[in-house]
Design an enzyme around this catalytic site. Structure first.
Site: not given
Length: 373
Positions: A156, A194, A239, A278, A280-281, A301
């Protein structure tokens, strides 16, 4: 010589290429798996883990929903597995813990009878020594077995200028390609926070990637021989879980990027890029499935599975509260022992079960159920 991976392997799953077997999936078999996901229209849950309890929940869920799973280690998760009391100088604990977790998966994954992808999550520029340590372990494993220890790594470098981001990724792609490791890279920024990556105050314009940027990355990384890569292109991803209206996902960006790359390549393939999702929650099923139609083959997740694990423990404590207040003595008798209730395996198993349930729900959203047989 000249045989395809699929033809050379014994077919394990009726609905997947013959190269994809139960256990850890790497190299050409991983590419075959992701190609099948893109072609058939499903995405693999990519789950952040922090120990063998959450690792096992992932594989248990995959066995229940009948699909592959991606077990994902973060730098902090690796450190936690090694032990929080340890010094993490030179990322030593993060490296050791991530390798230990990966070896656990290699030992037990086949017992669950599902394909497992071993992945690592967000690695910023300052954290590259962590990846260097993991790559060294994969090189050693490759020399001994012909397979890398890890299936894939995510770099990243989205905080860096585009050219520097892709330049560093290309350098690592050359190293990964030698041992059949897939590279996941990020364009744009995933908002929120995150596991040590905090983008809560990022300019909202950086949450949306442009097709030209995706094409630039595709073109550069494709120059590496034996390159395998996926792209985490931001389309408003964040996130965490937020109240409705606070996150504006635009998965149409992925569709537009595929169209742009197809035009540049002049090819017949409608979805030349493998995308990942990214943050996804908390996402709507409509957004998830529209993104899958654009070539998303994996969705991360973390927040939802963290809550599920805790919720299982919380429910266990609430149900057995009166048996968890002392070693001896409960509503049945003042002298009756409570060991079978406070045994850590009991509450941890409750957490595993709830996490497993949540992942089965996620697999339904991702159209990843019953994709093996």
């Amino acid at each position: 010589l000249g045989m395809s991976t699929e033809a050379a392997a014994e077919k394990t799953f009726a609905k997947l290429p013959a190269s994809v077997n139960a256990g850890v999936v790497t190299g050409p078999a991983l590419k075959d798996l992701l190609s099948a996901a893109k072609e058939k229209g499903f995405a693999i849950p990519g789950v952040n883990i922090v120990g063998t309890n959450s690792i096992n929940s992932c594989m248990e869920a995959a066995a229940k929903y009948g699909g592959p799973i991606m077990v994902t280690f973060s730098k902090g998760g690796g450190q936690f597995i090694a032990g929080k009391s340890l010094s993490n100088d030179a990322d030593s604990a993060s490296i050791a813990g991530t390798i230990a977790g990966a070896k656990h998966v290699h030992e037990v994954a086949k017992l669950y009878g599902v394909p497992v992808v071993l992945h690592t999550d967000h690695c910023q520029k300052a954290w590259l020594p962590w990846i260097d340590g993991l790559l060294a372990a994969s090189e050693e494993h490759f020399a001994a077995t012909g397979e890398p220890l890890f299936s894939s790594h995510m770099l990243d470098l989205s905080e860096e200028p585009l050219e520097e981001n892709i330049g560093i990724c290309k350098d690592y792609m050359e190293k990964f390609a030698k041992v059949n490791i897939l590279l996941e890279f990020e364009l744009g920024v995933t908002g929120g926070e995150e596991d040590g990556v905090d983008n809560t105050d990022v300019d909202s314009s950086r949450l949306y990637t442009q097709p030209e940027e995706v094409w630039y990355a595709y073109e550069e990384l494709s120059k590496v021989e034996n390159a395998m890569f996926t792209c985490a292109a931001s389309f408003g991803n964040v996130h965490g879980v937020y109240a409705p209206g606070n996150v504006d996902l635009q998965p149409v960006i992925l569709h537009n990027s595929q169209k742009y790359i197809k035009e540049k390549l002049g090819c017949d393939e409608d979805k030349p890029m493998f995308f990942v999702f990214h943050g996804g929650s908390g996402s709507s099923v409509d957004d998830i499935r529209y993104a899958i139609k654009a070539g998303v083959v994996k969705m991360n997740i973390d927040t939802d599975t963290q809550w599920a694990f805790w919720d299982g423990i919380r429910e266990y404590e609430a149900k057995h509260h009166d048996y968890l207040q002392a070693q001896i003595g409960n509503p049945e008798s003042d002298i009756k022992p409570n060991k079978k209730f406070y045994d850590p395996r009991m509450s941890l198993r409750a957490g595993e079960e709830r996490m497993c349930d949540r992942l089965c729900q996620a697999a339904e959203d991702l159209l990843c159920t019953n994709v093996l047989n």
